[in-house]
Scaffold this active site. Structure first.
Site, PDB file in Angstrom:
ATOM      1  N   THR A  75       0.900  -1.126   0.000  1.00  0.00           N
ATOM      2  CA  THR A  75       0.000   0.000   0.000  1.00  0.00           C
ATOM      3  C   THR A  75       0.949   1.187   0.000  1.00  0.00           C
ATOM      4  OG1 THR A  75      -1.617  -1.288   1.203  1.00  0.00           O
ATOM      5  CG2 THR A  75      -1.775   1.098   1.467  1.00  0.00           C
TER       6      THR A  75
ATOM      7  N   SER B  58     -10.903  -2.296   5.190  1.00  0.00           N
ATOM      8  CA  SER B  58      -9.503  -1.897   5.074  1.00  0.00           C
ATOM      9  C   SER B  58      -8.943  -1.544   6.446  1.00  0.00           C
ATOM     10  CB  SER B  58      -9.420  -0.676   4.160  1.00  0.00           C
ATOM     11  OG  SER B  58      -8.113  -0.165   4.154  1.00  0.00           O
TER      12      SER B  58
ATOM     13  N   GLY C 114       0.936  -1.161   4.944  1.00  0.00           N
ATOM     14  CA  GLY C 114       1.341  -2.332   5.722  1.00  0.00           C
ATOM     15  C   GLY C 114       0.199  -3.104   6.343  1.00  0.00           C
ATOM     16  N   GLY C 115      -0.964  -3.156   5.656  1.00  0.00           N
ATOM     17  CA  GLY C 115      -2.087  -3.942   6.176  1.00  0.00           C
ATOM     18  C   GLY C 115      -2.433  -3.479   7.582  1.00  0.00           C
TER      19      GLY C 115
HETATM   20  N1  GLY Z   1      -4.995  -3.644   1.555  1.00  0.00           N
HETATM   21  C1  GLY Z   1      -4.665  -3.267   2.866  1.00  0.00           C
HETATM   22  C2  GLY Z   1      -5.784  -2.579   3.569  1.00  0.00           C
HETATM   23  O1  GLY Z   1      -6.620  -1.995   2.926  1.00  0.00           O
HETATM   24  O2  GLY Z   1      -5.867  -2.643   4.761  1.00  0.00           O
END
Ligand code: GLY
Length: 599
Positions: free
Chosen positions: A409, A480, A502-503
């Site tokens: 991201t 998200s 970073g998720g």
């Molecule tokens: N793709 C990572 C998020 O949206 O949390």
């Protein structure tokens, strides 16, 4: 301060010297400094130096304290690509505002940072205008109409990898619609004006450097099964340092969007290319999916922490609620123990655990799920959770296996010379997304479908175990963790613009950088360099960056009952701006690549 931490005399001295050198003090005006002095705008030189020297990193930590940030008097753009930050500054210098610059930066990232910058993904934009208006824009991808709850589960009930790789992994992209919408509502320039730098980067190309080349090589497995390999792996080798990377198909696509607007992407020739690509590979995104896509304006999550105000992202991102809930819990412990101590790590871990348990089970796209926003962000609820924390012992949640974490991201922060601010986070999810590259379109598609609970109760690529609230439904946005955040000081004045990639580590790293500044009194440069921690309830492990905690701190945490493990690689990728007297400090992620550019 823990004994295991060291603050050598040399480090302290060099910090003081850096502060003095960066900020020569004219007799009447306050020196531009960061940390708490930036907040009270103190003229007291001693306090200034002491505040700036507050960071203390564990012995062996990869970064020194006291590094100089990028300083600017008027405006700043910080992103994971110097070229993209320069695109934003070019627009600001041409008279654009922060929204114009953010959109310019976003499109430029699609060309210059293709692992995460995108037009085939989605994102979130958090805007605060200098007059106090505040709003967020959700341009998260949506599940295609032909998607279904168990589409990634095979006949034996096993989760396949189709949510992460290839044609079925993509949600309907939102980036082009989102950036065009933000520009139309709050920008001052045309799409053609703000997209000019991105078009130039794609059409004329840019010089590949060794970091970019390594990044492409790192994406080999994602990219080479699909058509992007001809652009990024000419002759089978990752684009080499010193060569020029030209992206002609992307340039044509960007020009079409610049001339004809987002309709070119959602209904015109780009939609034709995208749907043709989907059909070639067994994907399910249709013209109808594209035609129906709409970004959504949403009210920011507004929370407070010891007098500061945080403006953050509401669902379909969990970022704002999870951050508000964590900070509300932490507010019950005053003052927080020093960064680096076991007591601090324990309090963070126990607060994160509780907030992520709520996040993982209760939140989802507000069009489909009633999010208990008021409860989760209430101070009363946080007090109840805080009272459950045993200061000496870790609590427990059942363990699950985690899979490798992607970081692809990207976040960028912008402030202009009027005090408008934009925090934007955008993503393809994994590096280069699903790997699928749209022939004729010249861009990568996302693999955002993996952010759904593809099989509720089973971990996704971030190891997140989520419930039915985030199960797949046609037309639904996947939950998200993105958390573009704007912080106001106790006087209500813009203080920080930040956010991360970073998720789930987005939420914890963003919060830790903010806490490092407003609670641990670090300069922005130190706040960004400080070691990070992460806990997301499941798996029940407190992760830390290698050498980011002393052996004594790790031992103390284990004695309290925490499972503690070093993370494989860095935790998150943050890009931040801090207001300081006389201007701005900008710092791009020291663990990664980027550029902080100001004037
Ligand atoms: N793709 C990572 C998020 O949206 O949390």
């Amino acid at each position: 301060m823990s004994d295991s931490l060291h603050r050598s005399r040399a480090a302290l001295l060099s910090t003081l010297l850096v502060v003095a050198a960066c900020h020569p003090q004219p007799s009447a005006a306050p020196a531009p400094v960061s940390g708490p002095t930036a907040i009270v705008e103190s003229r007291d030189a001693t306090r200034v130096a002491m505040a700036a020297a507050n960071a203390a990193f564990p012995s062996g930590w990869r970064f020194p304290v006291g590094v100089k940030p990028t300083e600017a008097e008027h405006a700043m753009v910080v992103s994971n690509s110097r070229l993209a930050s320069e695109a934003g500054i070019e627009i600001l210098k041409a008279g654009g505002n922060a929204v114009d610059a953010a959109v310019a930066t976003g499109f430029a990232l699609a060309a210059a940072f293709p692992s995460a910058g995108n037009i085939g993904g989605g994102g979130f934009m958090n805007i605060r205008m200098a007059d106090g208006r505040s709003m967020t824009l959700d341009y998260r991808e949506m599940a295609p109409l032909a998607s279904s709850r168990d589409m990634y589960v095979d006949a034996n009930g096993k989760l396949t990898n189709n949510s992460t790789v290839g044609y079925l992994a993509s949600g309907v992209p939102g980036s082009v619609a989102g950036m065009a919408e933000a520009l139309k509502k709050y920008g001052t320039m045309t799409l053609a004006q703000v997209m000019a730098p991105a078009i130039r980067l794609a059409e004329q190309g840019f010089m590949v450097d060794s970091q970019f080349s390594r990044g492409i090589e790192g994406g080999r497995r994602a990219i080479t099964p699909f058509e992007g390999k001809a652009v990024f792996f000419p002759g089978g080798e990752a684009a080499k340092p010193g060569t020029r990377l030209v992206q002609s198909d992307l340039a044509r696509t960007l020009k079409l969007i610049a001339e004809k607007g987002p309709k070119a992407f959602y209904e015109g020739p780009i939609a034709d290319s995208l749907v043709a690509e989907e059909q070639r590979g067994g994907g399910i995104i249709t013209k109808e999916d594209l035609r129906r896509y709409k970004p959504e304006w949403r009210t920011p999550i507004k929370s407070t922490y010891r007098g500061y105000t945080l403006l953050a992202m509401p669902p379909s991102s969990s970022g704002g609620i999870t951050m508000a809930e964590t900070l509300n819990i932490l507010e019950n412990f005053a003052p927080l123990p020093p960064a680096g101590s076991a007591k601090y790590a324990h309090l963070l871990a126990e607060s994160y655990r509780r907030a992520f348990m709520d996040r993982n089970s209760k939140l989802g796209d507000p069009a489909f799920v009633k999010n208990p926003l008021n409860q989760l962000t209430s101070k009363t609820y946080a007090k109840v959770l805080a009272a459950q924390i045993d200061l000496k012992h870790a609590s427990k949640t059942p363990a699950f296996e985690t899979r490798a974490e992607g970081m692809q991201t990207t976040h960028y922060s912008v402030v202009d010379n009027m005090g408008n601010a934009v925090a934007t986070t955008t993503t393809l999810n994994g590096g280069y997304g699903s790997g699928v590259w749209v022939r004729g379109g010249g861009f990568f598609m996302n693999n955002e479908m993996d952010d759904f609970a593809a099989q509720p109760g089973t971990p996704n690529m971030f190891g997140l175990v989520q419930g039915e609230a985030n199960a797949i439904r046609p037309g639904k946005r996947m939950l998200s963790a993105m958390d573009p955040t704007i912080v106001l000081d106790p006087q209500g004045k813009l203080l920080m613009v930040t956010g991360a990639a970073g998720g789930p580590t987005i939420i914890t790293a963003t919060m830790e950088v903010i806490l490092n500044v407003i609670e641990q009194h670090m300069t922005l440069a130190d706040a960004m360099r400080a070691p990070r921690l992460h806990h997301q309830a499941l798996p029940d492990t407190l992760r830390y960056e290698t050498n980011g905690m002393s052996v004594a701190t790790v031992d103390s945490l284990r004695a309290m009952g925490h499972a503690v493990a070093p993370n494989r690689g860095s935790l998150a990728n943050v890009n931040s701006i801090l207001r300081v007297p006389g201007g701005w400090h900008g710092v791009y992620e020291p663990r990664s690549v980027g550029g902080a550019v100001g004037y």
